[in-house]
Design a protein around this motif. Structure first.
Motif, PDB file in Angstrom:
ATOM      1  N   GLU A  86       0.830  -1.201   0.000  1.00 57.63           N
ATOM      2  CA  GLU A  86       0.000   0.000   0.000  1.00 57.63           C
ATOM      3  C   GLU A  86       0.864   1.250   0.000  1.00 57.63           C
ATOM      4  OE1 GLU A  86      -3.642  -2.052   2.563  1.00 57.63           O
ATOM      5  OE2 GLU A  86      -2.567  -0.343   3.422  1.00 57.63           O
TER       6      GLU A  86
ATOM      7  N   HIS B 169       6.026   6.465   2.047  1.00 54.80           N
ATOM      8  CA  HIS B 169       5.374   5.625   3.035  1.00 54.80           C
ATOM      9  C   HIS B 169       4.781   4.431   2.312  1.00 54.80           C
ATOM     10  CE1 HIS B 169       3.194   5.616   7.015  1.00 54.80           C
ATOM     11  NE2 HIS B 169       4.341   6.208   7.310  1.00 54.80           N
TER      12      HIS B 169
ATOM     13  N   SER C 286       3.732   0.333   2.680  1.00 52.86           N
ATOM     14  CA  SER C 286       3.537  -0.750   3.647  1.00 52.86           C
ATOM     15  C   SER C 286       3.241  -2.072   2.960  1.00 52.86           C
ATOM     16  CB  SER C 286       2.346  -0.433   4.562  1.00 52.86           C
ATOM     17  OG  SER C 286       2.498   0.825   5.166  1.00 52.86           O
TER      18      SER C 286
ATOM     19  N   VAL D 129       1.231  -5.228   3.898  1.00 49.46           N
ATOM     20  CA  VAL D 129       0.222  -5.528   4.913  1.00 49.46           C
ATOM     21  C   VAL D 129      -0.517  -6.809   4.558  1.00 49.46           C
ATOM     22  CG1 VAL D 129      -1.741  -4.558   6.160  1.00 49.46           C
ATOM     23  CG2 VAL D 129      -0.150  -3.022   5.051  1.00 49.46           C
TER      24      VAL D 129
ATOM     25  N   ASN E  75       2.388  -5.788   9.433  1.00 54.64           N
ATOM     26  CA  ASN E  75       2.510  -4.531   8.699  1.00 54.64           C
ATOM     27  C   ASN E  75       3.975  -4.117   8.769  1.00 54.64           C
ATOM     28  OD1 ASN E  75       2.684  -1.832   7.954  1.00 54.64           O
ATOM     29  ND2 ASN E  75       0.853  -1.189   9.100  1.00 54.64           N
TER      30      ASN E  75
ATOM     31  N   THR F  41       6.390  -1.302   7.290  1.00 51.89           N
ATOM     32  CA  THR F  41       6.292  -0.015   6.586  1.00 51.89           C
ATOM     33  C   THR F  41       7.666   0.598   6.343  1.00 51.89           C
ATOM     34  OG1 THR F  41       4.075   0.404   7.446  1.00 51.89           O
ATOM     35  CG2 THR F  41       5.324   2.321   6.710  1.00 51.89           C
TER      36      THR F  41
ATOM     37  N   HIS G 185       9.262   0.356   9.958  1.00 53.91           N
ATOM     38  CA  HIS G 185       8.442  -0.016  11.122  1.00 53.91           C
ATOM     39  C   HIS G 185       7.933  -1.429  10.919  1.00 53.91           C
ATOM     40  CE1 HIS G 185       8.288   4.053  12.717  1.00 53.91           C
ATOM     41  NE2 HIS G 185       8.027   4.495  11.492  1.00 53.91           N
TER      42      HIS G 185
HETATM   43  C1  LIG Z   1       0.875   0.190   8.752  1.00 55.22           C
HETATM   44  O1  LIG Z   1       1.735   0.918   9.639  1.00 55.22           O
HETATM   45  C2  LIG Z   1       1.894   2.291   9.327  1.00 55.22           C
HETATM   46  C3  LIG Z   1       2.840   2.963  10.331  1.00 55.22           C
HETATM   47  O2  LIG Z   1       3.742   2.137  10.901  1.00 55.22           O
HETATM   48  C4  LIG Z   1       0.566   2.993   9.338  1.00 55.22           C
HETATM   49  O3  LIG Z   1       0.730   4.348   8.957  1.00 55.22           O
HETATM   50  C5  LIG Z   1      -0.392   2.306   8.388  1.00 55.22           C
HETATM   51  O4  LIG Z   1      -1.664   2.909   8.472  1.00 55.22           O
HETATM   52  C6  LIG Z   1      -0.502   0.821   8.734  1.00 55.22           C
HETATM   53  N1  LIG Z   1      -1.343   0.165   7.734  1.00 55.22           N
HETATM   54  C7  LIG Z   1      -2.361  -0.631   8.064  1.00 55.22           C
HETATM   55  C8  LIG Z   1      -3.182  -1.167   6.949  1.00 55.22           C
HETATM   56  O5  LIG Z   1      -2.598  -0.928   9.207  1.00 55.22           O
END
Ligand SMILES: *[C@@H]1O[C@H](CO)[C@@H](O)[C@H](O)[C@H]1NC(C)=O
Length: 247
Positions: free
Chosen positions: A90, A119, A121, A123, A144, A146, A184
């Motif tokens: 994503e 940014h 990720s 997921v 997740n 990132t 992350h």
């Molecule tokens: C995955 O983690 C990032 C920050 O670490 C966050 O901004 C993002 O929304 C997260 N994505 C989901 C789908 O949880």
């Protein structure tokens, strides 16, 4: 006379099919005009991230990844068997293409695309088993990972593929390199859902993100390499290489 017209329009029609080329909007670039190719690439990432049949671009945000396997032996400080299943990448729509090299008239030469990913990720579902810097880790659930402000450099050369309509480019010797500013990690449901252990492990992973990344970098890069290669090969399979350019 009527027959001739019909024939003519049929020929024109056949001709327009054979002569199918890269769409005119945005205007295609000249061979090796890297500034122009940079602009067009950014246009497709930003405006067509949901896909574009005109250039066989699949949906890149979210980009579905069926499976990624990372397996590292006991000789690595990160000795894990990690599997991501049914994941999405994503955030690719906010990626900027920062630099382009190559794409001249000789498709077999070296090409490079530098992406800046603010940014991005990965997921989806994961399962993990093994040891990370001597700590045992196990679990399965949602994860997740990132990448923050990460440069991704994609390099390849082209292999000419002769098809009925001309010579297409297939990617060859593709290499990918990640240079992340920060990573992350989040693994849900570690240790059979033991929250305290899981929270501790996630904190530990994030404190040591750089060292861990260094260990899994080449496995991650080769997983992403397959994804990028599939996307780009699909794009370049649509038309003969020369049709992507104005002459
Ligand atoms: C995955 O983690 C990032 C920050 O670490 C966050 O901004 C993002 O929304 C997260 N994505 C989901 C789908 O949880």
């Amino acid at each position: 006379m009527y027959e001739k017209l019909l024939c003519l329009s049929f020929l024109l029609c056949a001709f327009s099919v054979i002569n199918a080329k890269f769409p005119v909007d945005p205007k295609p670039c000249k061979y090796g005009d890297t500034e122009c190719i940079l602009k067009i690439s950014n246009y497709f990432v930003k405006e067509k991230f949901q896909g574009d049949d005109a250039i066989n671009l699949i949906t890149i945000d979210p980009l579905k990844v069926a499976k990624i396997n990372i397996k590292q032996g006991a000789e690595s400080p990160v000795n894990i068997d990690l599997q991501f299943v049914n994941n999405n990448i994503e955030g690719l729509k906010s990626v900027k293409v920062a630099k382009i090299k190559g794409f001249g008239n000789d498709l077999t030469q070296k090409h490079a695309i530098h992406f800046m990913m603010p940014h991005v990720s990965l997921v989806g579902d994961y399962s993990i088993n093994g040891k990370i810097l001597i700590l045992p880790i196990s679990g399965n659930g949602k994860s997740n990972m990132t990448f923050v402000n990460t440069e991704m450099i994609v390099q390849f050369s082209g292999e000419p593929i002769q098809k009925d309509d001309g010579i297409h480019m297939k990617l060859k010797d593709i290499k990918i390199k990640f240079i992340p500013e920060r990573l992350h990690y989040y693994f849900g449901n570690l240790f059979n859902g033991d929250k305290a252990l899981g929270d501790n492990m996630n904190a530990f992973l994030n404190e040591n993100w750089k060292e861990i990344f260094g260990e899994v970098q080449s496995s991650l890069e080769s997983a992403f390499k397959q994804v990028v290669e599939a996307v780009l090969n699909t794009v370049f399979s649509k038309y003969p290489y020369e049709k992507y350019f104005v002459h």
